[in-house]
Design a protein around this motif. Structure first.
Motif, PDB file in Angstrom:
ATOM      1  N   UNK A  36       0.869  -1.167   0.000  1.00 55.20           N
ATOM      2  CA  UNK A  36       0.000   0.000   0.000  1.00 55.20           C
ATOM      3  C   UNK A  36       0.911   1.223   0.000  1.00 55.20           C
ATOM      4  N   UNK A  37       0.708   2.112  -0.949  1.00 55.99           N
ATOM      5  CA  UNK A  37       1.434   3.377  -0.984  1.00 55.99           C
ATOM      6  C   UNK A  37       0.567   4.422  -0.308  1.00 55.99           C
ATOM      7  N   UNK A  38       1.161   5.206   0.553  1.00 54.32           N
ATOM      8  CA  UNK A  38       0.405   6.242   1.250  1.00 54.32           C
ATOM      9  C   UNK A  38       1.250   7.467   1.507  1.00 54.32           C
ATOM     10  N   UNK A  39       0.616   8.479   2.014  1.00 52.74           N
ATOM     11  CA  UNK A  39       1.236   9.782   2.281  1.00 52.74           C
ATOM     12  C   UNK A  39       2.211  10.165   1.170  1.00 52.74           C
ATOM     13  N   UNK A  40       1.699  10.079  -0.066  1.00 57.35           N
ATOM     14  CA  UNK A  40       2.464  10.539  -1.228  1.00 57.35           C
ATOM     15  C   UNK A  40       2.287  12.053  -1.261  1.00 57.35           C
ATOM     16  N   UNK A  95       6.181  19.001  -0.449  1.00 60.89           N
ATOM     17  CA  UNK A  95       5.955  20.354   0.049  1.00 60.89           C
ATOM     18  C   UNK A  95       5.671  21.270  -1.142  1.00 60.89           C
ATOM     19  N   UNK A  96       4.666  22.149  -1.034  1.00 62.82           N
ATOM     20  CA  UNK A  96       4.314  23.020  -2.165  1.00 62.82           C
ATOM     21  C   UNK A  96       5.503  23.788  -2.760  1.00 62.82           C
ATOM     22  N   UNK A  97       6.443  24.214  -1.946  1.00 64.22           N
ATOM     23  CA  UNK A  97       7.602  24.971  -2.447  1.00 64.22           C
ATOM     24  C   UNK A  97       8.595  24.099  -3.219  1.00 64.22           C
ATOM     25  N   UNK A  98       8.435  22.777  -3.124  1.00 61.85           N
ATOM     26  CA  UNK A  98       9.388  21.852  -3.759  1.00 61.85           C
ATOM     27  C   UNK A  98       8.771  21.065  -4.909  1.00 61.85           C
ATOM     28  N   UNK A  99       7.555  21.385  -5.280  1.00 56.89           N
ATOM     29  CA  UNK A  99       6.883  20.647  -6.350  1.00 56.89           C
ATOM     30  C   UNK A  99       7.495  20.981  -7.706  1.00 56.89           C
ATOM     31  N   UNK A 100       7.282  20.081  -8.658  1.00 57.35           N
ATOM     32  CA  UNK A 100       7.782  20.289 -10.008  1.00 57.35           C
ATOM     33  C   UNK A 100       9.241  19.893 -10.192  1.00 57.35           C
ATOM     34  N   UNK A 101       9.842  19.253  -9.197  1.00 60.99           N
ATOM     35  CA  UNK A 101      11.242  18.854  -9.277  1.00 60.99           C
ATOM     36  C   UNK A 101      11.408  17.347  -9.474  1.00 60.99           C
ATOM     37  N   UNK A 102      10.308  16.629  -9.541  1.00 53.94           N
ATOM     38  CA  UNK A 102      10.374  15.181  -9.735  1.00 53.94           C
ATOM     39  C   UNK A 102      10.705  14.395  -8.476  1.00 53.94           C
ATOM     40  N   UNK A 103      10.509  14.995  -7.299  1.00 51.41           N
ATOM     41  CA  UNK A 103      10.872  14.319  -6.054  1.00 51.41           C
ATOM     42  C   UNK A 103      10.025  13.079  -5.798  1.00 51.41           C
ATOM     43  N   UNK A 104       8.727  13.181  -5.993  1.00 57.47           N
ATOM     44  CA  UNK A 104       7.858  12.015  -5.780  1.00 57.47           C
ATOM     45  C   UNK A 104       8.164  10.919  -6.790  1.00 57.47           C
ATOM     46  N   UNK A 105       8.441  11.297  -8.029  1.00 58.58           N
ATOM     47  CA  UNK A 105       8.809  10.308  -9.046  1.00 58.58           C
ATOM     48  C   UNK A 105      10.093   9.593  -8.648  1.00 58.58           C
ATOM     49  N   UNK A 106      11.065  10.333  -8.133  1.00 58.93           N
ATOM     50  CA  UNK A 106      12.314   9.727  -7.675  1.00 58.93           C
ATOM     51  C   UNK A 106      12.051   8.730  -6.549  1.00 58.93           C
ATOM     52  N   UNK A 107      11.186   9.111  -5.596  1.00 61.87           N
ATOM     53  CA  UNK A 107      10.855   8.216  -4.489  1.00 61.87           C
ATOM     54  C   UNK A 107      10.126   6.967  -4.981  1.00 61.87           C
ATOM     55  N   UNK A 108       9.197   7.135  -5.897  1.00 58.08           N
ATOM     56  CA  UNK A 108       8.464   5.980  -6.428  1.00 58.08           C
ATOM     57  C   UNK A 108       9.393   5.033  -7.178  1.00 58.08           C
ATOM     58  N   UNK A 109      10.340   5.570  -7.928  1.00 58.65           N
ATOM     59  CA  UNK A 109      11.320   4.713  -8.609  1.00 58.65           C
ATOM     60  C   UNK A 109      12.133   3.919  -7.584  1.00 58.65           C
ATOM     61  N   UNK A 110      12.493   4.561  -6.484  1.00 52.42           N
ATOM     62  CA  UNK A 110      13.251   3.871  -5.431  1.00 52.42           C
ATOM     63  C   UNK A 110      12.412   2.756  -4.807  1.00 52.42           C
ATOM     64  N   UNK A 111      11.145   3.039  -4.515  1.00 48.90           N
ATOM     65  CA  UNK A 111      10.252   2.021  -3.959  1.00 48.90           C
ATOM     66  C   UNK A 111      10.164   0.833  -4.921  1.00 48.90           C
ATOM     67  N   UNK A 112       9.937   1.105  -6.199  1.00 41.43           N
ATOM     68  CA  UNK A 112       9.814   0.023  -7.185  1.00 41.43           C
ATOM     69  C   UNK A 112      11.097  -0.796  -7.268  1.00 41.43           C
ATOM     70  N   UNK A 113      12.253  -0.143  -7.226  1.00 41.43           N
ATOM     71  CA  UNK A 113      13.532  -0.865  -7.266  1.00 41.43           C
ATOM     72  C   UNK A 113      13.724  -1.713  -6.011  1.00 41.43           C
ATOM     73  N   UNK A 157      -0.889  -0.785  -4.471  1.00 37.37           N
ATOM     74  CA  UNK A 157      -2.132  -0.029  -4.538  1.00 37.37           C
ATOM     75  C   UNK A 157      -1.972   1.245  -3.730  1.00 37.37           C
ATOM     76  N   UNK A 158      -2.738   2.240  -4.116  1.00 42.70           N
ATOM     77  CA  UNK A 158      -2.659   3.550  -3.481  1.00 42.70           C
ATOM     78  C   UNK A 158      -3.829   3.724  -2.552  1.00 42.70           C
TER      79      UNK A 158
END
Length: 107
Positions: free
Chosen positions: A71-75, A78-96, A106-107
């Protein structure tokens, strides 16, 4: 990952969750619910969590077979850090990290 005993980082994650979702996890933590089954993957800048994807491994019986899902949660970012691909980087790490160790997400 794995910083539930680190008060500063745990409180920073809680502050991010309050800012993004309006929810506080501190009571949940104090009640003992943050155990081995809640694994935060976070981007930390200094002492501040700025993005997070948490993983909770779970087992289910599906069509007579035991399956392990995440289960993926609390995705959140921070609003000031959006648009930098941080969540995508974290999701790639989780998948690896979980490749070959779970049957699905599942989300």
């Amino acid at each position: 990952m794995g910083y539930r005993q680190n008060d500063a980082l745990r409180q920073s994650l809680n502050a991010l969750t309050e800012a993004v979702f309006g929810l506080s996890f501190e009571g949940w933590y104090r009640a003992g619910y943050w155990g081995e089954g809640y694994i935060p993957y976070s981007v930390v800048e200094g002492e501040r969590v700025v993005a997070n994807v948490s993983v909770s491994p779970m087992e289910f019986w599906v069509r007579g077979q035991r399956r392990r899902y995440l289960q993926l949660g609390t995705v959140e970012t921070h609003p000031a850090c959006r648009g930098q691909g941080l969540s995508a980087r974290l999701l790639r790490r989780v998948l690896a990290d979980w490749k070959g160790r779970c049957d699905g997400l599942f989300l």
